[in-house]
Design an enzyme around this catalytic site. Structure first.
Site, PDB file in Angstrom:
ATOM      1  CG  ASP A 177      27.601  39.522  37.754  1.00 48.59           C
ATOM      2  OD1 ASP A 177      28.040  40.094  36.741  1.00 48.59           O
ATOM      3  OD2 ASP A 177      26.741  40.025  38.495  1.00 48.59           O
ATOM      4  CE  LYS A 205      27.410  42.243  40.061  1.00 46.43           C
ATOM      5  NZ  LYS A 205      26.768  43.187  39.102  1.00 46.43           N
ATOM      6  CG  ASP A 248      30.162  40.561  34.093  1.00 50.26           C
ATOM      7  OD1 ASP A 248      29.733  41.405  33.276  1.00 50.26           O
ATOM      8  OD2 ASP A 248      30.150  40.727  35.320  1.00 50.26           O
TER       9      ASP A 248
END
Length: 340
Positions: A259, A261, A246
């Site tokens: 990352d 989420k 990412d």
């Protein structure tokens, strides 16, 4: 000294010492004289016990402790001998074996010792974005999905069945598609922000599906700087797996694989993110062993954003924690290779 020893030996035979000294010394001029040693006292007339004259009620505890005290001939050696006789030899201490300390058969370091780090140039402000080559091996996501534990599979299946009972099969499929779409839009909006396209990202309106997620991560974005990669493919050249990262940027001064989420439920602890730490560790290892990246990463960051705009939970992974999850990732990778 020799005479005293002789007297003590004689004292062990009742009456010998008394008879001996009665003849030699205890004549008429000394009718009640006797010899005393440290061991025994003898005389023709037995003397009374002086302890009987003590007010024993007043000094009961003291008298009891004095009169009941006995010297011991024990030494450390004799104590050990008695313990061995009664209880057996002492067992050697064995430290408990910690769970989860299994080491991978094919261990590869997280940090690449042979990688050449180029000096930072003024032209390196543009984040790297490399296309993902899907022919270079299995993806990190696929490896993790195919090596889930029976317990993880059970809970996922139970959650799926509950959602199908609640929404119906068709509605559940639509629900999962919307979740994936929201995640993709959220990542695209973040990419636009990092590429200095904040206006394009935020002018999508208050009713946009990602507005809540962006509000959720606003306080985290303030701590992020020097973005080096965005939605970029990584390939571990030694272990032959790939993934799509990412973001790689500095979080509070530490270069991290980040990352993003999304979640409908709060996840305030790292353990609530399930296999996400393994995924981050796998990406860190891939970047460090990928020649397309002229830097190495030692830390990770998992940011859980919420649709209702609640403050996101950032979970920072320091180098030690990343190393722990890297070992776990290598075990999962070996398990995947064994199955396939």
């Amino acid at each position: 000294f020799v005479r005293m020893q002789f007297l003590q030996i004689l004292s062990r035979k009742l009456g010998i010492l008394e008879a001996l000294f009665q003849k030699a010394f205890c004549q008429k001029q000394f009718p009640y004289t006797c010899l005393s040693t440290s061991a025994w006292v003898y005389s023709k007339k037995k003397k009374g016990n002086s302890y009987e004259e003590v007010d024993q009620e007043k000094y009961k505890n003291l008298v009891h402790s004095v009169t009941s005290y006995k010297t011991s001939a024990q030494t450390p050696e004799t104590i050990l001998e008695e313990d061995n006789l009664l209880y057996g030899p002492p067992a050697k201490h064995r430290p408990p074996i910690k769970a989860g300390t299994k080491t991978p058969k094919n261990w590869v370091p997280l940090i690449n010792p042979s990688k050449r780090i180029l000096p930072v140039s003024s032209d390196s402000n543009v984040p790297v974005k490399i296309a993902l080559q899907r022919t270079n091996g299995p993806s990190v996501t696929r490896i993790l999905q195919q090596t889930l534990s029976p317990q993880q599979v059970f809970y996922l299946e139970r959650w799926k069945q509950k959602m199908i009972e609640k929404l119906g099969k068709e509605e559940f499929e639509e629900y999962t598609k919307n979740l994936l779409l929201q995640g993709e839009l959220f990542h695209s909006a973040l990419e636009s922000i990092f590429l200095s396209e904040e206006t394009a990202a935020r002018d999508q309106g208050e009713d946009d599906v990602v507005a809540g997620y962006l509000s959720s991560v606003e306080h985290v974005l303030e701590d992020i700087s020097e973005v080096k990669a965005l939605e970029s493919g990584v390939h571990h050249e030694t272990l032959q797996y790939l993934g799509l990262v990412d973001c790689v940027a500095k979080y509070r001064g530490q270069l991290c694989v980040i990352d993003w989420k999304t979640s409908e439920k709060p996840k305030p602890f790292l353990q609530n993110t399930y296999d996400n730490p393994l995924q981050v560790a796998a990406y860190i290892g891939a970047i460090n062993h990928d020649a397309n990246y002229d830097f190495q990463v030692r830390c990770g960051l998992i940011v859980v954003a919420y649709k209702d705009g609640s403050p996101a939970h950032p979970h920072f992974m320091d180098p030690d924690l990343c190393s722990q999850y890297w070992n776990k990732w290598l075990l999962r990778l070996e398990e995947y290779r064994d199955k396939n």
